[in-house]
Design a protein around this motif. Structure first.
Motif, PDB file in Angstrom:
ATOM      1  N   ARG A 157      52.117  -6.638  55.022  1.00  0.00           N
ATOM      2  CA  ARG A 157      52.525  -6.908  56.423  1.00  0.00           C
ATOM      3  C   ARG A 157      53.466  -5.582  56.926  1.00  0.00           C
ATOM      4  O   ARG A 157      53.011  -5.026  58.059  1.00  0.00           O
ATOM      5  N   LEU A 158      54.271  -5.168  56.051  1.00  0.00           N
ATOM      6  CA  LEU A 158      55.081  -3.853  56.546  1.00  0.00           C
ATOM      7  C   LEU A 158      54.135  -2.665  56.884  1.00  0.00           C
ATOM      8  O   LEU A 158      54.363  -2.012  57.657  1.00  0.00           O
ATOM      9  N   TYR A 159      53.319  -2.729  55.851  1.00  0.00           N
ATOM     10  CA  TYR A 159      52.462  -1.470  55.802  1.00  0.00           C
ATOM     11  C   TYR A 159      51.688  -1.512  57.114  1.00  0.00           C
ATOM     12  O   TYR A 159      51.350  -0.417  57.787  1.00  0.00           O
ATOM     13  N   THR A 160      51.171  -2.696  57.634  1.00  0.00           N
ATOM     14  CA  THR A 160      50.375  -2.668  58.684  1.00  0.00           C
ATOM     15  C   THR A 160      51.074  -2.472  60.013  1.00  0.00           C
ATOM     16  O   THR A 160      50.780  -1.858  61.135  1.00  0.00           O
ATOM     17  N   GLN A 161      52.328  -3.109  60.005  1.00  0.00           N
ATOM     18  CA  GLN A 161      53.217  -3.048  61.247  1.00  0.00           C
ATOM     19  C   GLN A 161      53.841  -1.633  61.522  1.00  0.00           C
ATOM     20  O   GLN A 161      53.845  -1.296  62.416  1.00  0.00           O
ATOM     21  N   GLU A 162      54.033  -1.233  60.370  1.00  0.00           N
ATOM     22  CA  GLU A 162      54.619   0.318  60.331  1.00  0.00           C
ATOM     23  C   GLU A 162      53.444   1.443  60.068  1.00  0.00           C
ATOM     24  O   GLU A 162      54.092   2.561  59.463  1.00  0.00           O
ATOM     25  N   ASN A 163      52.196   1.231  60.316  1.00  0.00           N
ATOM     26  CA  ASN A 163      51.125   2.018  59.839  1.00  0.00           C
ATOM     27  C   ASN A 163      51.341   3.560  60.520  1.00  0.00           C
ATOM     28  O   ASN A 163      51.301   4.239  59.625  1.00  0.00           O
ATOM     29  N   LYS A 164      51.623   3.556  61.579  1.00  0.00           N
ATOM     30  CA  LYS A 164      51.631   4.954  62.279  1.00  0.00           C
ATOM     31  C   LYS A 164      52.902   5.842  61.729  1.00  0.00           C
ATOM     32  O   LYS A 164      52.612   6.910  61.200  1.00  0.00           O
ATOM     33  N   VAL A 165      53.995   5.335  61.464  1.00  0.00           N
ATOM     34  CA  VAL A 165      55.059   6.198  60.951  1.00  0.00           C
ATOM     35  C   VAL A 165      54.684   6.464  59.278  1.00  0.00           C
ATOM     36  O   VAL A 165      55.137   7.599  58.726  1.00  0.00           O
ATOM     37  N   LEU A 166      54.500   5.257  58.635  1.00  0.00           N
ATOM     38  CA  LEU A 166      54.044   5.635  57.191  1.00  0.00           C
ATOM     39  C   LEU A 166      52.840   6.586  56.998  1.00  0.00           C
ATOM     40  O   LEU A 166      52.939   7.241  55.971  1.00  0.00           O
ATOM     41  N   ASP A 167      52.122   6.175  57.855  1.00  0.00           N
ATOM     42  CA  ASP A 167      50.934   7.307  57.843  1.00  0.00           C
ATOM     43  C   ASP A 167      51.331   8.752  58.142  1.00  0.00           C
ATOM     44  O   ASP A 167      50.763   9.807  57.489  1.00  0.00           O
ATOM     45  N   ASP A 168      52.198   8.936  58.825  1.00  0.00           N
ATOM     46  CA  ASP A 168      52.826  10.137  59.270  1.00  0.00           C
ATOM     47  C   ASP A 168      53.603  10.835  58.089  1.00  0.00           C
ATOM     48  O   ASP A 168      53.423  11.975  57.738  1.00  0.00           O
ATOM     49  N   ALA A 169      54.220  10.065  57.307  1.00  0.00           N
ATOM     50  CA  ALA A 169      54.946  10.266  56.347  1.00  0.00           C
ATOM     51  C   ALA A 169      53.943  10.699  54.892  1.00  0.00           C
ATOM     52  O   ALA A 169      54.181  11.850  54.427  1.00  0.00           O
ATOM     53  N   VAL A 170      52.764   9.886  54.819  1.00  0.00           N
ATOM     54  CA  VAL A 170      51.831  10.217  53.808  1.00  0.00           C
ATOM     55  C   VAL A 170      51.231  11.741  54.535  1.00  0.00           C
ATOM     56  O   VAL A 170      50.835  12.717  53.456  1.00  0.00           O
ATOM     57  N   ALA A 171      50.997  11.831  55.522  1.00  0.00           N
ATOM     58  CA  ALA A 171      50.220  13.294  55.919  1.00  0.00           C
ATOM     59  C   ALA A 171      51.207  14.189  55.555  1.00  0.00           C
ATOM     60  O   ALA A 171      50.749  15.325  55.275  1.00  0.00           O
ATOM     61  N   ALA A 172      52.608  14.065  55.908  1.00  0.00           N
ATOM     62  CA  ALA A 172      53.549  15.064  55.666  1.00  0.00           C
ATOM     63  C   ALA A 172      53.554  15.487  54.191  1.00  0.00           C
ATOM     64  O   ALA A 172      53.675  16.707  53.733  1.00  0.00           O
ATOM     65  N   ILE A 173      53.510  14.529  53.443  1.00  0.00           N
ATOM     66  CA  ILE A 173      53.431  14.774  51.871  1.00  0.00           C
ATOM     67  C   ILE A 173      52.363  15.404  51.384  1.00  0.00           C
ATOM     68  O   ILE A 173      52.260  16.504  50.626  1.00  0.00           O
ATOM     69  N   ALA A 174      51.046  15.115  52.143  1.00  0.00           N
ATOM     70  CA  ALA A 174      49.847  15.531  51.469  1.00  0.00           C
ATOM     71  C   ALA A 174      49.853  17.022  52.033  1.00  0.00           C
ATOM     72  O   ALA A 174      49.231  17.924  51.420  1.00  0.00           O
ATOM     73  N   TRP A 175      50.349  17.361  53.280  1.00  0.00           N
ATOM     74  CA  TRP A 175      50.450  18.746  53.711  1.00  0.00           C
ATOM     75  C   TRP A 175      51.284  19.559  52.615  1.00  0.00           C
ATOM     76  O   TRP A 175      50.962  20.547  52.101  1.00  0.00           O
ATOM     77  N   ALA A 176      52.373  19.039  52.107  1.00  0.00           N
ATOM     78  CA  ALA A 176      53.099  19.768  51.302  1.00  0.00           C
ATOM     79  C   ALA A 176      52.481  20.060  49.998  1.00  0.00           C
ATOM     80  O   ALA A 176      52.390  21.146  49.403  1.00  0.00           O
ATOM     81  N   MET A 177      51.580  19.190  49.681  1.00  0.00           N
ATOM     82  CA  MET A 177      50.430  19.552  48.327  1.00  0.00           C
ATOM     83  C   MET A 177      49.663  20.621  48.628  1.00  0.00           C
ATOM     84  O   MET A 177      49.262  21.231  47.981  1.00  0.00           O
ATOM     85  N   GLU A 178      49.146  20.450  49.947  1.00  0.00           N
ATOM     86  CA  GLU A 178      48.069  21.510  50.370  1.00  0.00           C
ATOM     87  C   GLU A 178      48.602  23.042  50.316  1.00  0.00           C
ATOM     88  O   GLU A 178      48.096  23.930  49.758  1.00  0.00           O
ATOM     89  N   ARG A 179      49.940  22.888  50.807  1.00  0.00           N
ATOM     90  CA  ARG A 179      50.717  24.322  50.824  1.00  0.00           C
ATOM     91  C   ARG A 179      50.900  24.761  49.532  1.00  0.00           C
ATOM     92  O   ARG A 179      50.990  25.975  49.242  1.00  0.00           O
ATOM     93  N   ALA A 180      51.246  23.731  48.393  1.00  0.00           N
ATOM     94  CA  ALA A 180      51.656  24.222  47.352  1.00  0.00           C
ATOM     95  C   ALA A 180      50.473  24.705  46.228  1.00  0.00           C
ATOM     96  O   ALA A 180      50.681  25.370  45.369  1.00  0.00           O
ATOM     97  N   ARG A 181      49.337  24.294  46.728  1.00  0.00           N
ATOM     98  CA  ARG A 181      48.215  24.775  45.898  1.00  0.00           C
ATOM     99  C   ARG A 181      47.865  26.062  46.353  1.00  0.00           C
ATOM    100  O   ARG A 181      47.296  27.174  45.713  1.00  0.00           O
TER     101      ARG A 181
END
Length: 181
Positions: A157-181
């Motif tokens: 439920r939390l993930y569904t309710q806060e999907n946008k903000v949580l997805d933004d956090a996931v995207a930022a972490i994934a982008w940090a991984m991309e930059r580190a490669r």
């Protein structure tokens, strides 16, 4: 059933399966949480590129896959790792196209993950029990692992309710991984 036996709630239990044959190779009960001491023959198979092992284990705290879990998956003979929670959640990962870069991206990803969690906490989202899940979603997005999961109803439920903000956090972490490669 054995993995989630009530007697095992204070320890971790693991089953190792030969993915090619479906044969159970080993069962392990750890006396400590977060540590699964694998028998030497299993450890040897995990280092063998010809092996294809699936590691299924319990997570008494019902959290997602840990860095220790992912380090097992990074070994040449590992095919899949699955953690089962006592709340009916489960979390699974298989090697992604960029799995070889796991160790290279970890430091940058952990730093960005901590930053994103701080942002979420300041917004009033205290998701300590979803940190590893968000991190693993980012690993999936970066192609390091292929991640699948089923959350318990509260976290779902939390993930569904806060999907946008949580997805933004996931995207930022994934982008940090991309930059580190």
């Amino acid at each position: 059933k054995w993995l989630l036996d009530k007697a095992g709630r204070e320890t971790e239990r693991a089953v190792v399966i030969d993915t090619a044959t479906g044969k159970e190779l080993s069962r392990v009960i750890s006396k400590e949480r977060d540590i699964i001491p694998l028998p030497n023959e299993i450890s040897d198979l995990l280092d063998d590129r010809q092996s294809s092992l699936s590691l299924l284990h319990s997570h008494p705290d019902s959290l997602s896959l840990s860095p220790q879990d992912l380090s097992l998956l990074a070994r040449p003979g590992a095919a899949k790792i699955v953690a089962y929670g006592y709340d009916k959640s489960w979390f699974a990962a298989e090697k992604g196209a960029n799995m070889a870069k796991l160790m290279k991206v970890m430091e940058a990803a952990v730093e960005e993950s901590d930053h994103q969690l701080d942002i979420l906490n300041r917004r009033g989202l205290h998701i300590y029990d979803m940190e590893a899940h968000l991190f693993n979603l980012a690993l999936d997005r970066a192609g390091i692992v292929r991640y699948k999961y089923a959350l318990d109803s509260r976290r779902g439920r939390l993930y569904t309710q806060e999907n946008k903000v949580l997805d933004d956090a996931v995207a930022a972490i994934a982008w940090a991984m991309e930059r580190a490669r």
